[in-house]
Design a protein around this motif. Structure first.
Motif, PDB file in Angstrom:
ATOM      1  N   ILE A   1       7.835   2.311   4.645  1.00 25.01           N
ATOM      2  CA  ILE A   1       6.704   3.255   4.643  1.00 25.01           C
ATOM      3  C   ILE A   1       6.648   4.012   5.983  1.00 25.01           C
TER       4      ILE A   1
ATOM      5  N   ILE B   1      -5.305  -6.040  15.481  1.00 20.86           N
ATOM      6  CA  ILE B   1      -4.064  -6.826  15.354  1.00 20.86           C
ATOM      7  C   ILE B   1      -3.873  -7.792  16.540  1.00 20.86           C
TER       8      ILE B   1
ATOM      9  N   HIS C   1       0.804  -1.234   0.000  1.00 22.64           N
ATOM     10  CA  HIS C   1       0.000   0.000   0.000  1.00 22.64           C
ATOM     11  C   HIS C   1       0.836   1.283   0.000  1.00 22.64           C
TER      12      HIS C   1
ATOM     13  N   TYR D   1      -7.774  -1.038  12.463  1.00 21.45           N
ATOM     14  CA  TYR D   1      -6.745  -2.035  12.138  1.00 21.45           C
ATOM     15  C   TYR D   1      -5.863  -2.309  13.363  1.00 21.45           C
TER      16      TYR D   1
ATOM     17  N   THR E   1       3.437  -8.767   5.084  1.00 26.86           N
ATOM     18  CA  THR E   1       3.478  -7.374   4.602  1.00 26.86           C
ATOM     19  C   THR E   1       4.416  -6.546   5.476  1.00 26.86           C
TER      20      THR E   1
ATOM     21  N   ARG F   1       7.657   1.029  15.845  1.00 29.59           N
ATOM     22  CA  ARG F   1       7.497  -0.068  14.881  1.00 29.59           C
ATOM     23  C   ARG F   1       8.767  -0.302  14.066  1.00 29.59           C
TER      24      ARG F   1
ATOM     25  N   HIS G   1       1.242  -4.651  21.225  1.00 30.10           N
ATOM     26  CA  HIS G   1       0.095  -3.791  20.916  1.00 30.10           C
ATOM     27  C   HIS G   1      -0.754  -3.480  22.146  1.00 30.10           C
TER      28      HIS G   1
HETATM   29  O1  LIG Z   1       1.685   1.667   8.696  1.00 31.00           O
HETATM   30  C1  LIG Z   1       1.707   0.717   7.955  1.00 31.00           C
HETATM   31  O2  LIG Z   1       1.786   0.822   6.735  1.00 31.00           O
HETATM   32  C2  LIG Z   1       1.641  -0.641   8.563  1.00 31.00           C
HETATM   33  C3  LIG Z   1       1.477  -1.753   7.781  1.00 31.00           C
HETATM   34  C4  LIG Z   1       1.366  -3.007   8.397  1.00 31.00           C
HETATM   35  C5  LIG Z   1       1.236  -4.146   7.493  1.00 31.00           C
HETATM   36  O3  LIG Z   1       1.971  -4.186   6.495  1.00 31.00           O
HETATM   37  O4  LIG Z   1       0.377  -4.984   7.700  1.00 31.00           O
HETATM   38  C6  LIG Z   1       1.384  -3.113   9.792  1.00 31.00           C
HETATM   39  C7  LIG Z   1       1.605  -1.921  10.497  1.00 31.00           C
HETATM   40  N1  LIG Z   1       1.729  -0.721   9.899  1.00 31.00           N
HETATM   41  C8  LIG Z   1       1.687  -1.926  11.914  1.00 31.00           C
HETATM   42  O5  LIG Z   1       1.907  -0.865  12.519  1.00 31.00           O
HETATM   43  C9  LIG Z   1       1.502  -3.123  12.638  1.00 31.00           C
HETATM   44  O6  LIG Z   1       1.565  -3.123  13.863  1.00 31.00           O
HETATM   45  C10 LIG Z   1       1.252  -4.303  11.924  1.00 31.00           C
HETATM   46  C11 LIG Z   1       1.006  -5.606  12.363  1.00 31.00           C
HETATM   47  C12 LIG Z   1       0.774  -6.317  11.218  1.00 31.00           C
HETATM   48  C13 LIG Z   1       0.403  -7.732  11.095  1.00 31.00           C
HETATM   49  O7  LIG Z   1      -0.043  -8.109  10.009  1.00 31.00           O
HETATM   50  O8  LIG Z   1       0.524  -8.493  12.085  1.00 31.00           O
HETATM   51  N2  LIG Z   1       0.893  -5.523  10.147  1.00 31.00           N
HETATM   52  C14 LIG Z   1       1.196  -4.284  10.544  1.00 31.00           C
END
Ligand SMILES: O=C(O)c1cc(C(=O)O)c2c(n1)C(=O)C(=O)c1cc(C(=O)O)[nH]c1-2
Length: 246
Positions: A157, A61, A28, A57, A150, A183, A88
């Motif tokens: 990003i 999680i 994304h 979202y 992802t 993160r 989290h």
């Molecule tokens: O800000 C973003 O673009 C982004 C993307 C993703 C992601 O790729 O799924 C996560 C997060 N942030 C994130 O902060 C996060 O804690 C997280 C957990 C997960 C997951 O699938 O377990 N994806 C993501």
């Protein structure tokens, strides 16, 4: 497009390359809404809409990670996965990522109870996020793990977002971007573990296809959320009941 997998399974290295290739095609960071967000092209109200929807979202999680653990017989995998929930939800003194997200929405001037209620979130946000939780609950464990990959693409990003938002909006400061700074340490460790797990456990052609499809599905979960934001808050088609910037 996913790389086609022939009748023979890929080597672990080739599988890693195929998984990594999904990012530059589908992650994304390619979505136009992110260009607007990071480039300082949105109003405060549009940034509020993004943060309020993205809370849905964030809040889901730990539920999806608890779902994954709840169906996992492998103690080693559970031991490794456990910290994702406390990252989290917090543990002891550390209030965790969901709280850091709420500091972000506080900083944007949103009412906490309203954010937490999720009442103002877009219908498509709720559907996309819940589809991810269901996917992880119902698909084979290997695919559930692969759907988290992802995160391989997330640090870049997050770096863009920190720099872009600090530079371009006078209502963004270090406190507001603290979620993303944290993160930067957490996501690479999680992604490395999940990638190693998938490489070790996706041995057959069907398992490798499943892992690639899971990662593609997840890119769609993320993409759909930004499509919905763009449609509502850039094109102006805000659905009934959804947040309306002042
Ligand atoms: O800000 C973003 O673009 C982004 C993307 C993703 C992601 O790729 O799924 C996560 C997060 N942030 C994130 O902060 C996060 O804690 C997280 C957990 C997960 C997951 O699938 O377990 N994806 C993501």
């Amino acid at each position: 497009m996913n790389r086609p997998i022939a009748s023979e399974p890929l080597s672990p290295e080739a599988l890693e390359a195929a998984l990594r290739a999904v990012g530059p095609e589908r992650y994304h960071d390619l979505h136009p809404f992110h260009d607007l967000l990071h480039g300082g092209k949105l109003t405060k109200g549009q940034v509020q809409a993004w943060a309020l929807n993205r809370y849905v979202y964030q809040a889901a999680i730990p539920r999806k990670d608890a779902s994954l653990m709840g169906r996992c017989d492998d103690r080693e995998l559970r031991r490794e996965w456990l910290h994702r929930i406390t990252d989290h939800d917090g543990f002891g003194e550390d209030k965790g990522g969901v709280e850091r997200w709420l500091i972000l929405t506080d900083g944007l001037g949103l009412d906490r109870d309203y954010v937490v209620s999720q009442e103002g979130a877009l219908p498509a946000t709720k559907f996309a996020v819940e589809a991810y939780v269901h996917f992880v609950r119902e698909k084979p464990l290997l695919e559930a793990v692969a759907s988290s990959l992802t995160e391989l693409f997330a640090p870049s990003i997050h770096r863009q977002r920190i720099a872009g938002m600090l530079a371009n909006y006078d209502f963004i400061d270090e406190r507001v971007v603290a979620y993303f700074r944290r993160r930067l340490d957490q996501a690479p460790k999680d992604a490395d573990f999940a990638l190693d797990y998938v490489k070790r456990n996706a041995r057959t052609v069907a398992e490798q296809k499943g892992a690639l499809a899971a990662l593609t599905f997840k890119t769609e979960v993320l993409w759909a959320q930004l499509d919905a934001l763009h449609h509502a808050y850039v094109c102006g088609a805000i659905p009934p009941g959804a947040f309306r910037p002042e």
